[in-house]
Design a protein around this motif. Structure first.
Motif, PDB file in Angstrom:
ATOM      1  N   THR A   1       0.862  -1.184   0.000  1.00 41.78           N
ATOM      2  CA  THR A   1       0.000   0.000   0.000  1.00 41.78           C
ATOM      3  C   THR A   1       0.903   1.240   0.000  1.00 41.78           C
ATOM      4  O   THR A   1       2.075   1.154  -0.310  1.00 41.78           O
ATOM      5  CB  THR A   1      -0.936  -0.024   1.225  1.00 41.78           C
TER       6      THR A   1
ATOM      7  N   TYR B   1      -5.766  -1.726   5.365  1.00 45.55           N
ATOM      8  CA  TYR B   1      -5.054  -2.001   4.124  1.00 45.55           C
ATOM      9  C   TYR B   1      -5.788  -3.007   3.241  1.00 45.55           C
ATOM     10  O   TYR B   1      -5.659  -2.955   2.016  1.00 45.55           O
ATOM     11  CB  TYR B   1      -3.625  -2.468   4.426  1.00 45.55           C
TER      12      TYR B   1
ATOM     13  N   HIS C   1      12.030   2.334   6.552  1.00 47.76           N
ATOM     14  CA  HIS C   1      11.287   1.101   6.831  1.00 47.76           C
ATOM     15  C   HIS C   1      10.774   0.471   5.540  1.00 47.76           C
ATOM     16  O   HIS C   1      10.505   1.162   4.551  1.00 47.76           O
ATOM     17  CB  HIS C   1      10.162   1.314   7.848  1.00 47.76           C
TER      18      HIS C   1
ATOM     19  N   PHE D   1       6.180  -2.638   7.473  1.00 46.66           N
ATOM     20  CA  PHE D   1       6.215  -1.852   8.711  1.00 46.66           C
ATOM     21  C   PHE D   1       7.395  -2.285   9.571  1.00 46.66           C
ATOM     22  O   PHE D   1       7.338  -2.217  10.796  1.00 46.66           O
ATOM     23  CB  PHE D   1       4.889  -1.972   9.464  1.00 46.66           C
TER      24      PHE D   1
ATOM     25  N   PHE E   1      -3.225  10.060   5.696  1.00 48.92           N
ATOM     26  CA  PHE E   1      -4.352   9.194   5.297  1.00 48.92           C
ATOM     27  C   PHE E   1      -5.481   9.218   6.332  1.00 48.92           C
ATOM     28  O   PHE E   1      -6.495   8.569   6.166  1.00 48.92           O
ATOM     29  CB  PHE E   1      -3.870   7.750   5.111  1.00 48.92           C
TER      30      PHE E   1
HETATM   31  C1  GLP Z   1       3.529   2.636   4.758  1.00 46.03           C
HETATM   32  C2  GLP Z   1       3.487   1.184   4.325  1.00 46.03           C
HETATM   33  C3  GLP Z   1       4.754   0.790   3.645  1.00 46.03           C
HETATM   34  C4  GLP Z   1       5.066   1.804   2.550  1.00 46.03           C
HETATM   35  C5  GLP Z   1       5.287   3.139   3.143  1.00 46.03           C
HETATM   36  C6  GLP Z   1       5.664   4.213   2.133  1.00 46.03           C
HETATM   37  O1  GLP Z   1       4.221   2.823   5.941  1.00 46.03           O
HETATM   38  N1  GLP Z   1       3.265   0.289   5.416  1.00 46.03           N
HETATM   39  O2  GLP Z   1       4.623  -0.505   3.088  1.00 46.03           O
HETATM   40  O3  GLP Z   1       6.201   1.402   1.850  1.00 46.03           O
HETATM   41  O4  GLP Z   1       4.065   3.500   3.764  1.00 46.03           O
HETATM   42  O5  GLP Z   1       4.520   4.810   1.638  1.00 46.03           O
HETATM   43  P1  GLP Z   1       4.450   5.859   0.480  1.00 46.03           P
HETATM   44  O6  GLP Z   1       4.599   5.088  -0.770  1.00 46.03           O
HETATM   45  O7  GLP Z   1       3.084   6.448   0.598  1.00 46.03           O
HETATM   46  O8  GLP Z   1       5.525   6.851   0.687  1.00 46.03           O
END
Ligand code: GLP
Length: 255
Positions: free
Chosen positions: A35, A79, A137, A140, A167
């Motif tokens: 996500t 999610y 990260h 998570f 979000f």
């Molecule tokens: C969240 C998800 C991760 C994702 C990260 C980055 O923390 N758990 O899996 O990689 O967001 O999100 P974005 O792509 O919105 O920067």
């Protein structure tokens, strides 16, 4: 490690080409889904191709990387609901073929172990899509996560809760404190991995990754332990990547 650099629509098409080629040779491939905002253009591109009849997910399977604990089942930011809305319900996955960690059980540890077993029984993930957090990260797995970690319950870092507040109407307090995440070891078991990184805030994690070192304080650097990883980044996220590691895709093209 290869760093492919282009504008987001071009990155999406390039990754979609790989997924299409995978499904052409292996109809029942297992995809690892993420996500976050970074994969959204890719999901739109896959939907476009599926609707045009160029690809089908009817024999494929998928596992999601992570899930919040403590949100109501119908919460729009669960999610399972996000991935359904953004991608999986828009293409022809069959019922039950998209799996998400289940936080609605009394025994969360058993649920995590079952998720690992399900991944193994499926034959393993062929193609894992990853984003990266501003603190490095993946899924998570916060800084300090062990490289052999498996699916488990973890507490979200303050940084990640702040990052994800966008979000939740910018209300950090509304972001759950706990989640289930695939472990770094689980992620490293996938056959092929792609990282999608967009925006300035991803430049430092990518710089660390590009140095080729493995540092538990920057979880994304664990990907240096895997031989088949490609990073797809826009120019902002890639601004600290040395020229010799860059492959630039110059223009948006349609397939
Ligand atoms: C969240 C998800 C991760 C994702 C990260 C980055 O923390 N758990 O899996 O990689 O967001 O999100 P974005 O792509 O919105 O920067």
């Amino acid at each position: 490690m290869r760093f492919v650099i282009a504008d987001p629509p071009t990155l999406a098409k390039s990754i979609a080409d790989r997924i299409q080629a995978l499904l052409d040779r292996k109809r029942d491939a297992i995809l690892g889904l993420a996500t976050g905002s970074s994969p959204l253009a890719l999901y739109d591109e896959l939907v476009r191709r599926a609707n045009a009849g160029a690809m089908s997910f009817s024999s494929a399977g998928a596992f999601l990387l992570d899930e919040y604990v403590g949100l109501p089942a119908d919460h729009p930011q669960r999610y399972c609901n996000v991935i359904d809305r953004e991608f999986t319900s828009r293409v022809d996955f069959t019922s039950g073929s998209v799996r998400v960690p289940n936080p609605n059980v009394h025994d969360l540890q058993a649920s995590c172990a079952e998720y690992e077993t399900d991944i193994t029984r499926s034959g393993g993930i062929d193609f894992q899509i990853l984003g990266v957090g501003t603190d490095g990260h993946i899924a998570f797995n916060a800084p300090g996560s062990l490289h052999d970690s498996r699916t488990r319950v973890v507490r979200l870092s303050d940084q990640t809760r702040r990052d994800n507040a966008r979000f939740f109407d910018d209300d950090v307090a509304a972001v759950p404190e706990w989640c289930i995440t695939q472990g770094i070891g689980t992620i490293l078991d996938a056959t092929e991995l792609v990282v999608i990184a967009e925006g300035n805030s991803k430049a430092e994690p990518l710089r660390r990754l590009a140095r080729g070192e493995v540092d538990v304080d920057w979880p994304v650097t664990a990907l240096n332990l895997h031989g088949t990883v490609t990073v797809f980044a826009d120019s902002d996220a890639a601004r600290l990547i040395p020229p010799e590691l860059r492959t630039s895709l110059s223009m948006s093209r349609s397939r």
